[in-house]
Design a protein around this motif. Structure first.
Motif, PDB file in Angstrom:
ATOM      1  N   MET A  12       0.828  -1.199   0.000  1.00  0.00           N
ATOM      2  CA  MET A  12       0.000   0.000   0.000  1.00  0.00           C
ATOM      3  C   MET A  12       0.868   1.257   0.000  1.00  0.00           C
ATOM      4  SD  MET A  12      -3.147  -0.735  -0.272  1.00  0.00           S
ATOM      5  CE  MET A  12      -4.289  -2.095  -0.098  1.00  0.00           C
ATOM      6  N   GLY A  13       1.930   1.245   0.796  1.00  0.00           N
ATOM      7  CA  GLY A  13       2.832   2.392   0.823  1.00  0.00           C
ATOM      8  C   GLY A  13       3.496   2.625  -0.516  1.00  0.00           C
ATOM      9  N   SER A  14       3.928   1.542  -1.155  1.00  0.00           N
ATOM     10  CA  SER A  14       4.560   1.668  -2.471  1.00  0.00           C
ATOM     11  C   SER A  14       3.583   2.194  -3.511  1.00  0.00           C
ATOM     12  CB  SER A  14       5.092   0.301  -2.916  1.00  0.00           C
ATOM     13  OG  SER A  14       6.070  -0.180  -2.010  1.00  0.00           O
ATOM     14  N   ALA A  15       2.327   1.717  -3.437  1.00  0.00           N
ATOM     15  CA  ALA A  15       1.324   2.166  -4.398  1.00  0.00           C
ATOM     16  C   ALA A  15       1.032   3.656  -4.251  1.00  0.00           C
ATOM     17  CB  ALA A  15       0.034   1.361  -4.216  1.00  0.00           C
ATOM     18  N   TYR A  29       3.202   5.955  -3.031  1.00  0.00           N
ATOM     19  CA  TYR A  29       4.388   6.671  -3.488  1.00  0.00           C
ATOM     20  C   TYR A  29       4.441   6.757  -5.021  1.00  0.00           C
ATOM     21  CZ  TYR A  29       6.718   7.107   1.018  1.00  0.00           C
ATOM     22  OH  TYR A  29       7.044   7.468   2.294  1.00  0.00           O
ATOM     23  N   GLU A  30       4.000   5.709  -5.684  1.00  0.00           N
ATOM     24  CA  GLU A  30       4.043   5.691  -7.141  1.00  0.00           C
ATOM     25  C   GLU A  30       2.853   6.399  -7.770  1.00  0.00           C
ATOM     26  OE1 GLU A  30       4.338   1.612  -8.128  1.00  0.00           O
ATOM     27  OE2 GLU A  30       6.347   1.341  -7.265  1.00  0.00           O
ATOM     28  N   GLY A  31       1.932   6.900  -6.929  1.00  0.00           N
ATOM     29  CA  GLY A  31       0.789   7.634  -7.439  1.00  0.00           C
ATOM     30  C   GLY A  31      -0.350   6.771  -7.913  1.00  0.00           C
ATOM     31  N   PHE A  32      -0.231   5.460  -7.720  1.00  0.00           N
ATOM     32  CA  PHE A  32      -1.289   4.559  -8.166  1.00  0.00           C
ATOM     33  C   PHE A  32      -2.443   4.519  -7.181  1.00  0.00           C
ATOM     34  CE2 PHE A  32      -3.182   0.279  -8.655  1.00  0.00           C
ATOM     35  CZ  PHE A  32      -3.527   0.362  -9.991  1.00  0.00           C
ATOM     36  N   LEU A  33      -2.133   4.854  -5.930  1.00  0.00           N
ATOM     37  CA  LEU A  33      -3.133   4.800  -4.867  1.00  0.00           C
ATOM     38  C   LEU A  33      -3.090   6.093  -4.083  1.00  0.00           C
ATOM     39  CD1 LEU A  33      -5.159   2.873  -3.387  1.00  0.00           C
ATOM     40  CD2 LEU A  33      -3.256   2.219  -1.909  1.00  0.00           C
ATOM     41  N   THR A  34      -4.251   6.583  -3.669  1.00  0.00           N
ATOM     42  CA  THR A  34      -4.337   7.806  -2.875  1.00  0.00           C
ATOM     43  C   THR A  34      -4.401   7.454  -1.410  1.00  0.00           C
ATOM     44  OG1 THR A  34      -5.534   8.905  -4.644  1.00  0.00           O
ATOM     45  CG2 THR A  34      -5.637   9.919  -2.478  1.00  0.00           C
ATOM     46  N   ALA A  35      -3.519   8.039  -0.617  1.00  0.00           N
ATOM     47  CA  ALA A  35      -3.531   7.783   0.814  1.00  0.00           C
ATOM     48  C   ALA A  35      -4.801   8.347   1.430  1.00  0.00           C
ATOM     49  CB  ALA A  35      -2.311   8.421   1.487  1.00  0.00           C
ATOM     50  N   PRO A  36      -5.457   7.612   2.349  1.00  0.00           N
ATOM     51  CA  PRO A  36      -6.674   8.108   2.967  1.00  0.00           C
ATOM     52  C   PRO A  36      -6.381   9.313   3.831  1.00  0.00           C
ATOM     53  CG  PRO A  36      -5.921   6.139   4.088  1.00  0.00           C
ATOM     54  CD  PRO A  36      -5.049   6.307   2.891  1.00  0.00           C
ATOM     55  N   GLN A  37      -7.068  10.430   3.579  1.00  0.00           N
ATOM     56  CA  GLN A  37      -6.852  11.620   4.380  1.00  0.00           C
ATOM     57  C   GLN A  37      -8.076  12.498   4.301  1.00  0.00           C
ATOM     58  OE1 GLN A  37      -3.937  14.345   2.593  1.00  0.00           O
ATOM     59  NE2 GLN A  37      -3.813  12.913   0.896  1.00  0.00           N
ATOM     60  N   GLU A  38      -8.256  13.340   5.312  1.00  0.00           N
ATOM     61  CA  GLU A  38      -9.402  14.216   5.378  1.00  0.00           C
ATOM     62  C   GLU A  38      -9.036  15.579   4.831  1.00  0.00           C
ATOM     63  OE1 GLU A  38     -10.607  14.295   9.394  1.00  0.00           O
ATOM     64  OE2 GLU A  38     -10.998  12.150   9.525  1.00  0.00           O
ATOM     65  N   ASP A  39     -10.065  16.404   4.583  1.00  0.00           N
ATOM     66  CA  ASP A  39      -9.804  17.753   4.113  1.00  0.00           C
ATOM     67  C   ASP A  39      -9.043  18.526   5.178  1.00  0.00           C
ATOM     68  OD1 ASP A  39     -11.188  17.095   1.906  1.00  0.00           O
ATOM     69  OD2 ASP A  39     -13.044  18.153   2.461  1.00  0.00           O
ATOM     70  N   GLU A  40      -8.048  19.302   4.731  1.00  0.00           N
ATOM     71  CA  GLU A  40      -7.173  19.981   5.676  1.00  0.00           C
ATOM     72  C   GLU A  40      -7.871  21.099   6.430  1.00  0.00           C
ATOM     73  OE1 GLU A  40      -3.797  21.305   3.572  1.00  0.00           O
ATOM     74  OE2 GLU A  40      -3.042  19.299   3.156  1.00  0.00           O
ATOM     75  N   ASP A  41      -8.940  21.630   5.840  1.00  0.00           N
ATOM     76  CA  ASP A  41      -9.587  22.766   6.471  1.00  0.00           C
ATOM     77  C   ASP A  41     -10.706  22.362   7.402  1.00  0.00           C
ATOM     78  OD1 ASP A  41     -11.178  21.778   4.502  1.00  0.00           O
ATOM     79  OD2 ASP A  41     -11.863  23.749   3.766  1.00  0.00           O
ATOM     80  N   GLU A  42     -10.861  21.054   7.685  1.00  0.00           N
ATOM     81  CA  GLU A  42     -11.943  20.612   8.540  1.00  0.00           C
ATOM     82  C   GLU A  42     -11.382  19.984   9.792  1.00  0.00           C
ATOM     83  OE1 GLU A  42     -14.932  18.264   6.760  1.00  0.00           O
ATOM     84  OE2 GLU A  42     -14.846  19.303   4.853  1.00  0.00           O
ATOM     85  N   GLU A  43     -11.980  20.380  10.914  1.00  0.00           N
ATOM     86  CA  GLU A  43     -11.699  19.770  12.207  1.00  0.00           C
ATOM     87  C   GLU A  43     -10.216  19.662  12.479  1.00  0.00           C
ATOM     88  OE1 GLU A  43     -13.866  16.445  13.426  1.00  0.00           O
ATOM     89  OE2 GLU A  43     -15.580  17.746  13.652  1.00  0.00           O
TER      90      GLU A  43
END
Length: 355
Positions: free
Chosen positions: A150-153, A155-169
């Motif tokens: 998952m980490g490699s994917a 880094y290579e741009g094939f997968l988006t890391a799960p993250q929330e919007d920066e401007d919320e909470e």
């Protein structure tokens, strides 16, 4: 059949109180470990994967059950939580999602596919009596492969890391900036930090909160495991049954709240990342530690036989349902349907498969 109502009342109160301390300890541990990791330059990709999809609470219960020689409690909690994360938490997100049709991106499909693969392997292990010491090693290796792939994917741009919007909470499990962290530290400490007064380095503060969270999580996990075990004895129930129902429902309350919030915000990716990542964590790392702790004797094999076919197939069916929903798109009516299935599972465990 007589019941010791005084013991039942005391341990029920201990379970509720331990759960409250348990969740606060988990928040401290997870939030400040993420901040410490970022300060030391640990990849945010790895942090996101471990925070968005992790079950540190269940891991604490598993370790506590091992230390008390009540591994069946930990096993039931792991399988019950994997079911609750989809039928209970994910369904709530679908129920209150702002749009009638929920569209999931490619990353969500990869997470759901990875979970289905892991759950299928777990099901195969259960039906070939491979849930033992060797199976535990296999689970730990699978967890390492999951993190690396998952980490490699990402880094290579094939997968988006799960993250929330920066401007919320800003106070949630997002990525707070250094100024916000420092400001939050001052509020918690109740002091103003100037060059001429007492200074508390932010790194030391986060390290202290990390240790406090870890200790709180460990102690409350012990209380939860002990009270659940005693309640099982008082009600003449099997430990794995209590772990799979009452304890699993209680320890996954944060996931249910998190999924509800993500559903309100319309974050479909986080819904899948939380459910799939949490279950992969449970079925690899938690199960691996649990079965390795039993050694290579008959105890490890006997623990695997605590599971019923109904429970194994339910966990597998949940991963299949998640995969189908992610690929065809979610609908609001699916939320109450899955919640109804979860209620039916709990009732079946107590009335039909009680042991």
């Amino acid at each position: 059949m007589e019941f010791d109502w005084e013991s039942i009342a005391f341990n029920s109160c201990s379970l509720v109180a331990g759960l409250f301390v348990f969740q606060n300890g988990a928040d401290l541990f997870i939030d400040h470990s993420a901040l410490i990791a970022r300060r030391f330059g640990v990849s945010e990709t790895l942090v996101a994967l471990l925070i968005a999809g992790s079950e540190w609470e269940e891991l604490a219960v598993v370790i506590a059950s091992i230390l008390q020689n009540r591994s069946s409690i930990g096993l039931g909690n792991v399988i019950g939580s994997s079911i609750s994360n989809i039928l209970g938490a994910f369904s709530l997100g679908l129920l209150i999602f702002p749009e009638r049709v929920v569209i999931f991106d490619r990353s969500s499909k990869i997470y759901a596919g990875a979970l289905f693969l892991v759950t299928s392997v777990f099901t195969l292990q259960a039906y070939t009596n491979s849930l033992d010491f060797t199976g535990g090693i296999f689970c730990l290796v699978a967890f390492g492969i999951y993190l690396f792939s998952m980490g490699s994917a990402v880094y290579e741009g094939f997968l988006t890391a799960p993250q929330e919007d920066e401007d919320e909470e800003e106070g949630g499990r997002g990525n707070p900036c250094e100024a916000d962290v420092a400001e939050a530290s001052e509020r918690v400490l109740g002091i103003s930090i100037f060059s001429s007064t007492l200074q508390v380095p932010p790194s030391d503060y986060h390290l202290l909160m990390f240790v406090v969270g870890l200790m709180t999580l460990s102690l409350s996990g012990y209380v939860l495991s002990h009270s659940a075990t005693t309640l099982a004895i008082d009600f003449h129930l099997n430990g794995s049954l209590v772990g799979m129902t009452i304890l699993a429902f209680a320890t996954t309350l944060p996931e249910k709240l998190h999924s509800t919030l993500e559903g309100v915000r319309g974050h479909s990716g986080m819904l899948v990342a939380t459910a799939a990542g949490s279950n992969i964590f449970l079925l690899t790392l938690c199960l691996g530690i649990l079965f390795i702790s039993q050694g290579e004797g008959d105890d490890s094999t006997e623990l695997g036989q605590e599971l019923l076919g109904f429970e194994v197939w339910t966990a597998w069916a949940c991963s299949l349902v998640l995969l189908l929903i992610v690929f065809i798109g979610g609908r609001r009516w699916m939320g109450p349907l899955l919640l109804g299935c979860y209620a039916a599972f709990i009732v079946s465990e107590f009335l039909v498969f009680r042991r």
